[in-house]
Design an enzyme around this catalytic site. Structure first.
Site, PDB file in Angstrom:
ATOM      1  N   CYS A 117      28.475  77.187  90.455  1.00  0.00           N
ATOM      2  CA  CYS A 117      29.629  76.837  89.627  1.00  0.00           C
ATOM      3  C   CYS A 117      30.518  78.057  89.495  1.00  0.00           C
ATOM      4  O   CYS A 117      30.022  79.169  89.278  1.00  0.00           O
ATOM      5  CB  CYS A 117      29.141  76.380  88.247  1.00  0.00           C
TER       6      CYS A 117
ATOM      7  N   HIS B  76      29.487  66.830  89.222  1.00  0.00           N
ATOM      8  CA  HIS B  76      29.652  68.170  88.648  1.00  0.00           C
ATOM      9  C   HIS B  76      30.939  68.250  87.825  1.00  0.00           C
ATOM     10  O   HIS B  76      30.931  68.740  86.688  1.00  0.00           O
ATOM     11  CB  HIS B  76      29.665  69.190  89.794  1.00  0.00           C
ATOM     12  N   GLU B  77      32.041  67.767  88.384  1.00  0.00           N
ATOM     13  CA  GLU B  77      33.333  67.890  87.695  1.00  0.00           C
ATOM     14  C   GLU B  77      33.422  66.964  86.486  1.00  0.00           C
ATOM     15  O   GLU B  77      33.984  67.356  85.456  1.00  0.00           O
ATOM     16  CB  GLU B  77      34.491  67.649  88.663  1.00  0.00           C
TER      17      GLU B  77
ATOM     18  N   HIS C 106      31.738  68.618  83.663  1.00  0.00           N
ATOM     19  CA  HIS C 106      32.596  69.615  83.003  1.00  0.00           C
ATOM     20  C   HIS C 106      33.472  68.957  81.942  1.00  0.00           C
ATOM     21  O   HIS C 106      33.668  69.513  80.859  1.00  0.00           O
ATOM     22  CB  HIS C 106      33.510  70.315  84.017  1.00  0.00           C
TER      23      HIS C 106
END
Length: 163
Positions: free
Chosen positions: A89, A131-132, A135
């Site tokens: 990351c 993953h995004e 976030h």
């Protein structure tokens, strides 16, 4: 517009749930351009708005030269058995660990004209979508690590020169 600096682990914006984008205005258009400019740098698969200090639900991606963005993304479907996948990351530089991810994922959101966007894929695309969106929900990939690996990763963070 501009390549924005990446916020690092410990910055509160990375732990906050991002707000939905209710209106497309010049600020949102500038944000999208900054996300695209920032993800275009070599070695970057995705950049979420919180990583550049903006608490809005948007991210950009750069998968095998396919560069784009999505506003208000929602992870609507995953397929397959979750498995450990090597992951890093930008907000936790220098670390690389196996996070648990689904091998296929689909995100639905909108573009700057309000049109629906569907992004789906396997491999790196699936990993980036998960993953995004994490976030945007205030979660870093470190939370996806098995407990013993997470402890080791946190030790590495504490010993890093950037923390």
């Amino acid at each position: 517009m501009t390549v924005r600096p990446i916020r690092l682990f410990g910055d509160p914006v990375l732990r906050a749930v991002s707000a939905p984008i209710d209106e497309i205005d010049d600020g949102v258009r500038a944000l999208v351009q900054d996300l695209i400019d920032t993800v275009e740098l070599p070695g970057r698969a995705g950049v979420a708005a919180p990583q550049i200090g903006v608490g809005l639900r948007a991210f950009s991606y750069n998968i095998d030269g396919d560069i784009g963005y999505v506003l208000n993304p929602v992870l609507v479907e995953t397929r397959g058995e979750p498995q450990p996948v090597g992951e890093g990351c930008l907000s936790v530089p220098g670390l690389w660990h196996d996070a648990i991810r689904y091998p296929w994922a689909k995100v639905v959101g909108t573009d700057l004209d309000g049109n629906e966007i569907e992004l789906e894929g396997e491999g790196l695309m699936a990993q980036a979508l998960q993953h995004e969106t994490d976030h945007l929900d205030g979660m870093l990939y470190l939370s996806r690590l098995p407990a013993d690996t997470r402890r080791e990763a946190m030790r590495q963070v504490r010993e890093s020169d950037w923390f």
